[in-house]
Design a protein around this motif. Structure first.
Motif, PDB file in Angstrom:
ATOM      1  N   UNK A 157       0.841  -1.206   0.000  1.00  0.00           N
ATOM      2  CA  UNK A 157       0.000   0.000   0.000  1.00  0.00           C
ATOM      3  C   UNK A 157       0.873   1.252   0.000  1.00  0.00           C
ATOM      4  N   UNK A 174      -3.793  10.959   3.746  1.00  0.00           N
ATOM      5  CA  UNK A 174      -4.686  10.080   2.987  1.00  0.00           C
ATOM      6  C   UNK A 174      -4.236   8.622   2.954  1.00  0.00           C
ATOM      7  N   UNK A 175      -3.014   8.369   3.419  1.00  0.00           N
ATOM      8  CA  UNK A 175      -2.546   6.976   3.385  1.00  0.00           C
ATOM      9  C   UNK A 175      -2.178   6.494   4.794  1.00  0.00           C
ATOM     10  N   UNK A 178      -5.266   7.004   7.584  1.00  0.00           N
ATOM     11  CA  UNK A 178      -6.363   6.035   7.478  1.00  0.00           C
ATOM     12  C   UNK A 178      -5.906   4.581   7.607  1.00  0.00           C
ATOM     13  N   UNK A 179      -4.706   4.271   7.114  1.00  0.00           N
ATOM     14  CA  UNK A 179      -4.242   2.881   7.214  1.00  0.00           C
ATOM     15  C   UNK A 179      -4.009   2.498   8.666  1.00  0.00           C
ATOM     16  N   UNK A 255     -15.183   1.686   5.838  1.00  0.00           N
ATOM     17  CA  UNK A 255     -14.529   0.997   4.725  1.00  0.00           C
ATOM     18  C   UNK A 255     -13.874  -0.299   5.158  1.00  0.00           C
ATOM     19  N   UNK A 256     -13.746  -0.485   6.462  1.00  0.00           N
ATOM     20  CA  UNK A 256     -12.931  -1.589   6.963  1.00  0.00           C
ATOM     21  C   UNK A 256     -13.762  -2.851   7.145  1.00  0.00           C
TER      22      UNK A 256
ATOM     23  N   UNK B  86      -3.124  -4.050  -3.782  1.00  0.00           N
ATOM     24  CA  UNK B  86      -2.619  -2.861  -3.095  1.00  0.00           C
ATOM     25  C   UNK B  86      -3.483  -1.627  -3.337  1.00  0.00           C
ATOM     26  N   UNK B  89      -7.955   0.678   0.870  1.00  0.00           N
ATOM     27  CA  UNK B  89      -9.277   0.169   1.257  1.00  0.00           C
ATOM     28  C   UNK B  89     -10.235   1.264   1.716  1.00  0.00           C
ATOM     29  N   UNK B  90      -9.682   2.423   2.152  1.00  0.00           N
ATOM     30  CA  UNK B  90     -10.533   3.506   2.662  1.00  0.00           C
ATOM     31  C   UNK B  90     -10.955   4.452   1.548  1.00  0.00           C
ATOM     32  N   UNK B  91     -10.521   4.179   0.331  1.00  0.00           N
ATOM     33  CA  UNK B  91     -10.914   5.030  -0.792  1.00  0.00           C
ATOM     34  C   UNK B  91     -11.859   4.258  -1.704  1.00  0.00           C
ATOM     35  N   UNK B 131     -16.384   0.513  -2.211  1.00  0.00           N
ATOM     36  CA  UNK B 131     -15.081   0.351  -1.568  1.00  0.00           C
ATOM     37  C   UNK B 131     -14.481  -0.981  -2.024  1.00  0.00           C
ATOM     38  N   UNK B 133     -13.365  -3.558  -0.552  1.00  0.00           N
ATOM     39  CA  UNK B 133     -13.794  -4.808   0.079  1.00  0.00           C
ATOM     40  C   UNK B 133     -15.155  -5.269  -0.413  1.00  0.00           C
TER      41      UNK B 133
END
Lengths: 261, 265
Positions: A157, A174-175, A178-179, A255-256, B86, B89-91, B131, B133
């Motif tokens: 990622x 943004x990466x 959130x990750x 989103x998770x 890759x 996941x949040x976008x 998303x 997922x």
């Protein structure tokens, strides 16, 4: 699934009813436990009425509770606003970690509650000392989980983001942020728990208002009914704040996959 | 323009006596708009080759050049499609595809047009706001390919992109990639351990030895494909039935079998 869930609720409800029956049974009906050791439901109710009416330990339950809640939220907020960025920074920059980690290793074994005397010495019995102690205790889980969150980011990622030419600030916002968010929230839950524990302890040791102060006064007055009121109040406050945090978490991590359910 | 050159490239992981030599004197030139696949046994260093072009790893000796210039860092001129997708996941699908364009500071209007055409290209129009997922593996890899293609990169680097997909999805994606590559040709470096995939997709196939990886042989597939007119067959299974295809496949198989430690498939 629905039937399993409702069965769980049913069993849970029966457990609660059972406990209440046991409480009545041991105190009011049989007198096996006297009011000097543990209050009967009636005594509990009278204590609750007293503190809501005339007040106890200087004010009503609502204002004690409000005061404690305010301190917890303030200390928690300060801890999170300082701890999460530090943890992210340590996770991202190995040099920062190398500098700060030794400090952590020295301070971490000291239980947060051991800071209470020093905090009172510095800042007196007022709010500032309590916020300081809550900060000490809630800070650590925030830092450590944010740190772990960054370190556990899936490497591809980060590589994808670099390949896309993502500039530094956007990379963080943004990466990386959130990750790490699932782990950050784990830290926030632990921080919130630590905040309540520490606050009650600090108020027990020295305070002029608050739920911990109610507990302390009730102990000195040998007043089991009021002690139980204090305990139940703290329990409810802790439960409600945890619930609110969980709601924020669910929204932030929509989103998770792992967070759903 | 997008040419890739490996010049006497060595790669050693670790230091001193504990170091493991992964690549040994790799030499390979990939021309502009050429599709080259590298096949080789597991652990032969084929992915490392790609990662050096991407700028994720540096060569221990020799040089890796893109358009004649040494690679120093990752960048959007060399888009990568990863085996594990890759995606962020949040976008959402749109946000994933859009990030590279935002990084290029393109104006919104232009960005939207490019994203729209990338969505169309990969048949993702109905999943814009999903998303990752919520998508199947094949769909996720479509997003990753769209995210790479939308950058209009000089070089496309694909690291076993279909390795994580089920067999049927894999075939569909292979057919689509052929369609893409023929209509919109660009330089592609494609890593795989699936021999048929390499023969079906690539203009040339480079075969690597087991570790430390060397280039053992490079086969010209394109000449055979054009001579035997493979592209007149729309379906992958028809191409794979052709005598010329089977011949090449068997040749590569035998070449790989000679490598001790080849355990794949």
């Amino acid at each position: 699934m629905a039937s399993v869930a409702s069965r769980r609720t049913l069993i849970g409800g029966m457990t609660v009813i059972g406990l209440v029956v046991l409480w009545f049974g041991l105190t009011t009906f049989t007198g096996l436990v006297t009011g000097a050791r543990f209050p009967s439901p009636a005594e509990f109710w009278l204590s609750l009425k007293q503190i809501n009416g005339r007040g106890y330990a200087g004010s009503t339950l609502a204002s004690h509770a409000f005061h404690s809640l305010k301190l917890v939220l303030m200390g928690f907020t300060v801890a999170v606003l300082t701890g999460v960025p530090l943890g992210l920074w340590m996770g991202w920059n190995r040099r920062v970690e190398a500098f700060i980690n030794p400090v952590f290793l020295i301070i971490r074994p000291i239980p947060p509650l051991a800071w209470i005397p020093l905090a009172i010495l510095w800042l007196g019995l007022g709010d500032a000392a309590k916020i300081l102690v809550i900060w000490f205790s809630a800070f650590v889980p925030s830092v450590i989980n944010a740190f772990t969150g960054v370190r556990n980011i899936d490497k591809p990622i980060l590589e994808a983001a670099r390949m896309l030419g993502t500039p530094r600030l956007r990379m963080v916002r943004e990466v990386i942020l959130p990750a790490s968010l699932p782990m950050i929230f784990t830290g926030l839950r632990l921080s919130l728990q630590a905040s309540w524990t520490t606050l009650v302890a600090a108020e027990l040791v020295g305070a002029l208002v608050g739920v911990g102060f109610v507990l302390n006064m009730a102990q000195q007055d040998i007043y089991p009914g009021m002690i139980l009121v204090g305990m139940v109040t703290v329990g409810i406050l802790g439960w409600v704040t945890t619930l609110l945090l969980a709601r924020v978490e669910r929204r932030a991590l929509a989103w998770n996959v792992a967070a759903r359910d | 323009m997008g040419s890739i050159s490996f010049r006497n490239v060595d790669k050693v992981f670790g230091h001193g006596t504990g170091g493991v030599k992964a690549l040994d004197d790799i030499n390979l030139d990939i021309a502009d708009k050429e599709f080259v696949a590298i096949v080789g046994p597991s652990g032969c260093g084929k992915t490392t080759c790609l990662r050096m072009v991407a700028g994720f790893e540096a060569a221990s000796a020799g040089s890796v050049l893109v358009n004649g210039r040494p690679v120093t860092a990752p960048g959007p001129d060399r888009a990568v499609v990863f085996q594990q997708f890759a995606l962020f996941p949040w976008k959402t699908v749109r946000e994933n595809i859009e990030l590279g364009l935002r990084n290029k500071n393109l104006p919104v209007g232009e960005r939207n047009d490019l994203v729209a055409s990338a969505l169309k290209l990969m048949n993702l129009e109905t999943h814009v706001d999903a998303f990752p997922h919520q998508l199947s593996g094949g769909m996720q890899q479509r997003v990753a390919i769209a995210r790479a293609y939308v950058l209009d990169p000089e070089v496309l680097l694909m690291d076993e992109p279909f390795g994580a997909l089920d067999a049927q999805t894999r075939v569909v994606m292979q057919e689509e990639l052929v369609r893409l590559a023929r209509h919109n040709p660009r330089t592609v470096l494609f890593i795989t351990h699936a021999v048929e995939e390499a023969v079906y997709l690539a203009d040339r196939v480079a075969i690597m030895t087991r570790r430390p990886g060397r280039i053992k042989e490079v086969l010209d597939i394109k000449a055979v494909r054009e001579r035997e007119n493979w592209d007149s067959h729309a379906r992958i299974e028809d191409v794979m039935d052709l005598e010329s295809f089977v011949h090449l496949r068997t040749h590569i198989w035998k070449s790989l079998r000679e490598e001790k430690g080849f355990k794949d498939v």
